[in-house]
Design an enzyme around this catalytic site. Sequence first.
Site, mmCIF file in Angstrom:
data_model
loop_
_atom_site.group_PDB
_atom_site.id
_atom_site.type_symbol
_atom_site.label_atom_id
_atom_site.label_comp_id
_atom_site.label_asym_id
_atom_site.label_seq_id
_atom_site.Cartn_x
_atom_site.Cartn_y
_atom_site.Cartn_z
ATOM 1 N N ASP A 230 36.367 44.336 51.646
ATOM 2 C CA ASP A 230 37.693 43.853 51.238
ATOM 3 C C ASP A 230 37.745 42.361 51.559
ATOM 4 O O ASP A 230 37.765 41.959 52.720
ATOM 5 C CB ASP A 230 38.776 44.618 52.004
ATOM 6 C CG ASP A 230 40.181 44.289 51.508
ATOM 7 O OD1 ASP A 230 40.404 43.135 51.081
ATOM 8 O OD2 ASP A 230 41.057 45.170 51.568
ATOM 9 N N ARG B 270 43.274 49.643 27.066
ATOM 10 C CA ARG B 270 42.910 50.218 28.366
ATOM 11 C C ARG B 270 41.438 49.958 28.661
ATOM 12 O O ARG B 270 41.055 49.679 29.788
ATOM 13 C CB ARG B 270 43.195 51.722 28.385
ATOM 14 C CG ARG B 270 42.601 52.434 29.598
ATOM 15 C CD ARG B 270 43.114 53.846 29.765
ATOM 16 N NE ARG B 270 43.087 54.618 28.551
ATOM 17 C CZ ARG B 270 41.986 55.202 28.044
ATOM 18 N NH1 ARG B 270 40.824 55.074 28.649
ATOM 19 N NH2 ARG B 270 42.069 55.920 26.937
ATOM 20 N N LYS C 226 47.858 39.088 46.639
ATOM 21 C CA LYS C 226 47.956 38.212 47.790
ATOM 22 C C LYS C 226 47.504 36.784 47.439
ATOM 23 O O LYS C 226 48.114 36.132 46.618
ATOM 24 C CB LYS C 226 47.158 38.796 48.941
ATOM 25 C CG LYS C 226 47.446 40.287 49.213
ATOM 26 C CD LYS C 226 48.908 40.588 49.458
ATOM 27 C CE LYS C 226 49.173 41.986 50.016
ATOM 28 N NZ LYS C 226 48.797 43.101 49.142
ATOM 29 N N TYR D 230 44.169 48.195 57.115
ATOM 30 C CA TYR D 230 45.472 48.184 56.434
ATOM 31 C C TYR D 230 45.979 49.618 56.310
ATOM 32 O O TYR D 230 45.250 50.530 55.914
ATOM 33 C CB TYR D 230 45.332 47.530 55.058
ATOM 34 C CG TYR D 230 46.529 47.718 54.163
ATOM 35 C CD1 TYR D 230 47.799 47.337 54.590
ATOM 36 C CD2 TYR D 230 46.397 48.288 52.901
ATOM 37 C CE1 TYR D 230 48.913 47.526 53.773
ATOM 38 C CE2 TYR D 230 47.496 48.475 52.079
ATOM 39 C CZ TYR D 230 48.746 48.097 52.528
ATOM 40 O OH TYR D 230 49.845 48.279 51.730
#
Length: 384
Positions: free
Chosen positions: A170, A46, A195, A98
């Site tokens: 972004d 992690r 994406k 978004y």
Amino acid sequence: MKIESRLAQIGSISEPVTGAVSFPVYQATAFRHPKLGQSTGFDYSRTKNPTRTILEQAIAELESGDAGFACSSGMAALQTIFALFSQGDHLLVSLDLYGGTYRLLEKIMSRFGVTATYVDTDDLDALEANRLPSTKAVLIETPTNPLMMITDIEKVAAWAKTHGLLTIVDNTLLTPFLQRPIELGADVIIHSATKYLGGHNDVLAGLIVTKGKELSEQMAFLHNSIGAVLGPQDSWLLMRGMKTLALRMERHEYNATKISEFLLGHPMVAEVFYPALPDHPGYGVQNRQSSGNTGIFSFKMKDARTIEPILRHIQLIAFAESLGGVESLMTYPAVQTHADIPEEIRRKVGVDDRLLRFSVGIEHVDDLIADLTQAFDAAKAELE
């Protein structure tokens, strides 16, 4: 070294023991300590994993940042960034946004006392008018999703610095191949790496890049503490996708430009929103701060009644959510990606029942135009 070469070489010279050109997937969650008080640099997956580390180093270098962080999704990356803020803090956020980001801010972060005001982030007067003593950051989408509004990053970042605010950008739609916001003054970059960076509709991932030692240390603490990290297999898949990013983005842009020009002249289409078109209001800024355009754009039909038959009749193009993959996808934002934004807000911005979003893939452009043509013709025939 040019960015095309840096992308193609991700992880290829990072495995000195075997010389593996494709960096291995380290599936381990735990790592041996040589002895008490010593570490190989990897203790628990992690916190740090060898495969994920190569990916994080790559995105930091590509974006001209100091540190990279790979998360389990774009929304997980956004949540990790929002954990920088405390009760009572305020954010200025892009107006055209978004829907998932809006949902996270309004339905989750608001419960912890973090508030947001949605403004045209390219308008310094609007930013200043909505800035509060509690404002801590500006969150910019550029281009925005789905209306492709452009923000001058350098201008806004300079304004933000004078007020001690973070600039978060972004960069999902352009990627570091076309735009590098940190070089323009941004402090934090976020990617829905699902994406264009992944590019094949087969991996869910988010990436964060930070600039500055203190901010990078804060983000590392949050990344480890929250724990929404990317697994090693998905890290490897994402690196594999990124190796062909340059080639894919060039084809995406070529296809999107040709198709947007086709739609601009189509009698059934009212508007096309794509920054590569000279009449787009952000055309000049986009050309100045990036080296090209993305493969996604939106367009409005003249008659809302054509939407359903068009989505039913497209064949090569898939009616599906998401964007940025090699396959072309058509999305209806009003009922899919932006459904969580109240209708009155959506309509005010321009996300109405006539708007379609098109993520243009890498198929042959003639085939895509032919598919649109037959779907439009079928829709028209049904309405006559």
